[in-house]
Design a protein around this motif. Structure first.
Motif, short mmCIF file in Angstrom:
data_model
loop_
_atom_site.label_atom_id
_atom_site.label_comp_id
_atom_site.label_asym_id
_atom_site.label_seq_id
_atom_site.Cartn_x
_atom_site.Cartn_y
_atom_site.Cartn_z
N ASN A 50 46.56 51.72 34.69
CA ASN A 50 47.52 52.84 34.59
C ASN A 50 48.95 52.34 34.38
OD1 ASN A 50 45.47 54.71 34.92
ND2 ASN A 50 45.75 54.87 37.14
N GLU A 51 49.11 51.51 33.35
CA GLU A 51 50.42 50.93 33.05
C GLU A 51 50.91 51.33 31.66
OE1 GLU A 51 52.27 49.50 35.04
OE2 GLU A 51 51.12 48.50 36.59
N ALA A 52 50.48 52.48 31.17
CA ALA A 52 50.85 52.91 29.82
C ALA A 52 52.36 52.99 29.63
CB ALA A 52 50.21 54.26 29.51
N ALA A 53 53.08 53.37 30.66
CA ALA A 53 54.54 53.56 30.54
C ALA A 53 55.29 52.25 30.45
CB ALA A 53 55.06 54.38 31.72
N ARG A 54 54.71 51.15 30.94
CA ARG A 54 55.44 49.88 31.03
C ARG A 54 54.88 48.77 30.15
NH1 ARG A 54 56.04 51.61 36.78
NH2 ARG A 54 53.89 51.00 37.12
N LEU A 55 53.63 48.90 29.74
CA LEU A 55 52.94 47.79 29.10
C LEU A 55 53.59 47.35 27.79
CD1 LEU A 55 50.60 45.82 29.16
CD2 LEU A 55 49.15 47.57 28.12
N ALA A 56 54.04 48.29 26.98
CA ALA A 56 54.62 47.93 25.68
C ALA A 56 55.85 47.05 25.84
CB ALA A 56 54.97 49.19 24.89
N ASP A 57 56.72 47.36 26.81
CA ASP A 57 57.91 46.54 27.03
C ASP A 57 57.53 45.12 27.41
OD1 ASP A 57 59.66 48.60 26.48
OD2 ASP A 57 59.87 49.22 28.56
N CYS A 58 56.50 44.99 28.22
CA CYS A 58 56.04 43.66 28.61
C CYS A 58 55.52 42.90 27.40
CB CYS A 58 54.94 43.79 29.66
SG CYS A 58 54.15 42.23 30.11
N LEU A 59 54.67 43.52 26.60
CA LEU A 59 54.05 42.84 25.47
C LEU A 59 55.07 42.53 24.36
CD1 LEU A 59 50.68 44.81 25.32
CD2 LEU A 59 51.12 42.55 26.29
N ASN A 60 56.03 43.42 24.19
CA ASN A 60 57.08 43.13 23.19
C ASN A 60 57.89 41.91 23.58
OD1 ASN A 60 56.53 45.25 21.40
ND2 ASN A 60 57.75 46.71 22.58
N ALA A 90 45.23 26.56 25.28
CA ALA A 90 45.36 25.43 26.21
C ALA A 90 46.20 25.80 27.44
CB ALA A 90 45.99 24.24 25.49
N TRP A 91 47.14 26.73 27.27
CA TRP A 91 48.03 27.12 28.36
C TRP A 91 47.91 28.62 28.60
CZ3 TRP A 91 51.47 24.13 31.31
CH2 TRP A 91 51.55 22.78 30.95
N ILE A 92 48.16 29.02 29.84
CA ILE A 92 48.09 30.43 30.24
C ILE A 92 49.44 30.88 30.76
CG2 ILE A 92 47.06 32.10 31.82
CD1 ILE A 92 45.09 31.08 29.77
N LEU A 93 49.89 32.03 30.28
CA LEU A 93 51.04 32.74 30.85
C LEU A 93 50.48 33.97 31.54
CD1 LEU A 93 54.10 33.39 31.19
CD2 LEU A 93 53.94 34.62 29.01
N SER A 94 50.79 34.13 32.82
CA SER A 94 50.31 35.27 33.59
C SER A 94 51.48 36.20 33.93
CB SER A 94 49.63 34.80 34.89
OG SER A 94 49.19 35.89 35.66
N LEU A 95 51.39 37.43 33.47
CA LEU A 95 52.42 38.43 33.75
C LEU A 95 51.77 39.72 34.25
CD1 LEU A 95 54.79 38.21 30.61
CD2 LEU A 95 55.17 37.22 32.87
N ASP A 96 52.55 40.50 34.98
CA ASP A 96 52.17 41.87 35.32
C ASP A 96 52.86 42.82 34.34
OD1 ASP A 96 50.56 41.13 37.46
OD2 ASP A 96 52.25 41.16 38.86
N ALA A 97 52.36 44.04 34.25
CA ALA A 97 52.89 44.98 33.27
C ALA A 97 54.32 45.40 33.56
CB ALA A 97 51.99 46.21 33.19
#
Length: 580
Positions: free
Chosen positions: A17-27, A81-88
């Motif tokens: 349920n992160e539709a409102a915030r996810l795009a800003d994170c991915l951009n 090879a590398w992982i970046l872990s973020l929350d929305a």
């Protein structure tokens, strides 16, 4: 080719349920990652639709109250090879550094990145925590709640100044729900590992977030007693949280003792000396506070491993130092501190109020305004708005208005209010029409200011019409009642009625607010001033007709008298030569 392969990066996320915030994170990660994997754990909004606009690797995981399991499922879907872990609710700021530069450091297996929370816009004020979010794709998360990547070899763990993860604010209700969920999961985890200090630390953080200070205090006291300097990443924030707990519970002496003890351990931790200074300031022990703030200013920003509030080593300590020096009567030194604080960060505008207050006690208002203009404080909308509010509080609405005009401010409620009470009725009413074309429904406060402007212009018919428009809005009826009866008093010389008991308090508060605004006025036009005086007279007559309004008015007048006495005392001390 092999080297390039070793620097590929995947963003791996779990979302719900992160539709409102996810795009800003991915951009925010565009150009930084080669692969995006998003695992949805049960969204009921459009989160999945948003995710599919950025990647075809959108997976589903049946939520089982285990964050590590869900994140590790996401990691298994990656090929990098590398992982970046973020929350929305987080965004990556790469203006200061690139992830690929970190991935190119062969001796490192993982990196802690700065996580900034708070008012991060324009480098104003924020807290910095270091979080392990970038690591080689050989590690996996551990822990059902507040899951972690564990790097056994300390030399393989790096601390990067950039890029920065910025945490976006989330609504209070959602925050509370998350904390409640976390506490339930943490309790289960602690039942299995009762001596795990990291679980107890997070347990304390969530209790503190819910305002349960006793429970949070017990957690942080326990954590502080068992964590060593090998765990400064957790011990430093636990220390500051415990200071907060003591402070919020009024146990200032206990907090001061903790600061003193820990300052022997962390002798260059500016945040700790800042905390100590604030505690002494709260106790009114300004001489001691000055010593602690000066000690904070002696040190630079602490090493990355420490929890840090931006500005404790500079403008925050300078601001508080100025406040303490002012209390001690050292006005010249206090003023210098305020100037230094503003120079260190012009976006931190709080010292500007004290600076204006001090300068108004020793020179003309016009000179103070001109000094602000020459100092560049009226070219920025934020500092200009702060300066305007200070002039308004000092009863100088004309200079408040000039601050906003000089900064090129757009039409706003503040600009209109300052215009009304400085006698610029024409400009204020024109601005109101301009604002109404963009926002058909004005705020109640702004609608009241419009009615006052019309009354000052002796346009009683239009004022009454606007008051009736306000009456049509349920949220505006108390204000409408107040202004209709002011209009009736001006027109007929008598009260049109008495408000129903259930709305009397709110109506009275509206009238007192208008009266206070009138007291802040400075109008040169004699006709407008006469109209304003008449408005104040009629409001006073209305307020004195009933016992409850009379009591509220008396309290308001007493408060105004107290503030006036304080101002006179302040000015008198400066005039007698305390300004040295």
């Amino acid at each position: 080719m092999q080297r390039a392969m070793n620097r590929t990066i995947a963003l791996a996320m779990i979302v719900r349920n992160e539709a409102a915030r996810l795009a800003d994170c991915l951009n925010s990660v565009k150009g930084q990652v080669d692969e995006i994997v998003i695992v949805d754990t049960g969204s009921t909004d459009h989160t999945v639709d948003v995710a599919r606009q950025y990647t075809d690797k959108v997976m589903f995981y049946a939520w089982d109250n285990d964050f590590a399991a869900a994140r590790n499922f996401a990691l298994e879907q990656t090929n990098s090879a590398w992982i970046l872990s973020l929350d929305a609710d987080e965004q990556l700021d790469v203006r200061g550094g690139d992830l690929r530069d970190l991935a190119g450091q062969k001796e490192k297996e993982a990196f802690c990145l700065p996580l900034q929370t708070g008012e991060v816009d324009d480098n104003c004020q924020y807290d910095r925590f270091m979080v392990l979010r970038f690591f080689r794709n050989t590690y996996r998360f551990r822990g059902a709640i507040h899951e972690q990547i564990i790097v056994g070899d300390v030399a393989a763990l790096g601390f990067a100044a950039n890029p920065v993860i910025r945490h976006a604010a989330i609504p209070a209700r959602e925050r509370r729900m998350r904390r409640g969920r976390n506490i339930a999961l943490l309790q289960k985890a602690i039942n299995k590992e009762p001596d795990n200090p990291f679980l107890i630390y997070y347990y304390g953080v969530d209790w503190l977030g819910l305002g349960r200070l006793e429970k949070a205090t017990a957690c942080f006291e326990r954590v502080l007693g068992c964590l060593t300097d090998e765990h400064t990443l957790f011990r430093a924030p636990a220390l500051r949280y415990l200071i907060d707990c003591y402070k919020l519970q009024g146990e200032l002496d206990k907090a001061i003792c903790l600061c003193m003890d820990e300052s022997m351990r962390y002798g260059e931790y500016s945040d700790l000396f800042f905390e100590g200074g604030v505690l002494f300031e709260l106790k009114g022990e300004y001489q001691m506070a000055v010593k602690w703030f000066n000690e904070a200013l002696r040190h630079d920003e602490p090493p990355a491993v420490f929890h840090h509030t931006k500005g404790t080593e500079s403008y925050l300590s300078l601001h508080h130092l100025g406040c303490c020096l002012e209390q001690l009567g050292a006005f010249k030194q206090a003023r210098e501190c305020y100037l230094r604080a503003l120079a260190a960060n012009k976006r931190y505008i709080h010292p500007l109020h004290q600076l204006i207050h001090m300068d108004l006690s020793r020179q003309s208002a016009a000179s103070v305004w001109e000094d602000l203009w020459k100092g560049g404080y009226l070219t920025d909308s934020l500092s200009a708005a702060s300066a305007a509010e200070s002039f308004w509080e000092a009863g100088l609405p004309d200079l408040a208005y000039a601050c906003l005009i000089q900064a090129g401010a757009d039409v706003s409620a503040a600009l209109i209010k300052y215009g009304v009470y400085s006698g610029r009725q024409g400009e204020a009413l024109a601005s109101l029409e301009q604002l109404r074309s963009r926002t058909p429904v004005l705020s109640v406060a702004l609608a009241v200011d419009e009615i006052v402007a019309l009354l000052m212009a002796e346009n009683l018919k239009q004022a009454k019409a606007r008051a009736w428009d306000l009456w049509k809005r349920p949220a505006g009826r108390n204000a409408a009642w107040a202004m209709l009866h002011v209009t009736h008093m001006l027109e007929k010389g008598s009260l049109g009625g008495i408000p129903e008991p259930h709305r009397q308090k709110e109506v009275t508060e509206v009238l007192i607010t208008v009266l206070e605004n009138c007291w802040h006025s400075r109008v040169e036009d004699s006709q407008l001033q006469a109209s304003l005086t008449d408005i104040m007279t009629q409001i006073m007559r209305i307020l004195l007709l009933q016992p409850q309004p009379t009591l509220l008015l008396t309290a308001c007048l007493q408060d105004k008298a107290d503030r006036l006495r304080q101002q006179i005392r302040y000015n008198f001390e400066s005039a007698r030569g305390v300004w040295v």
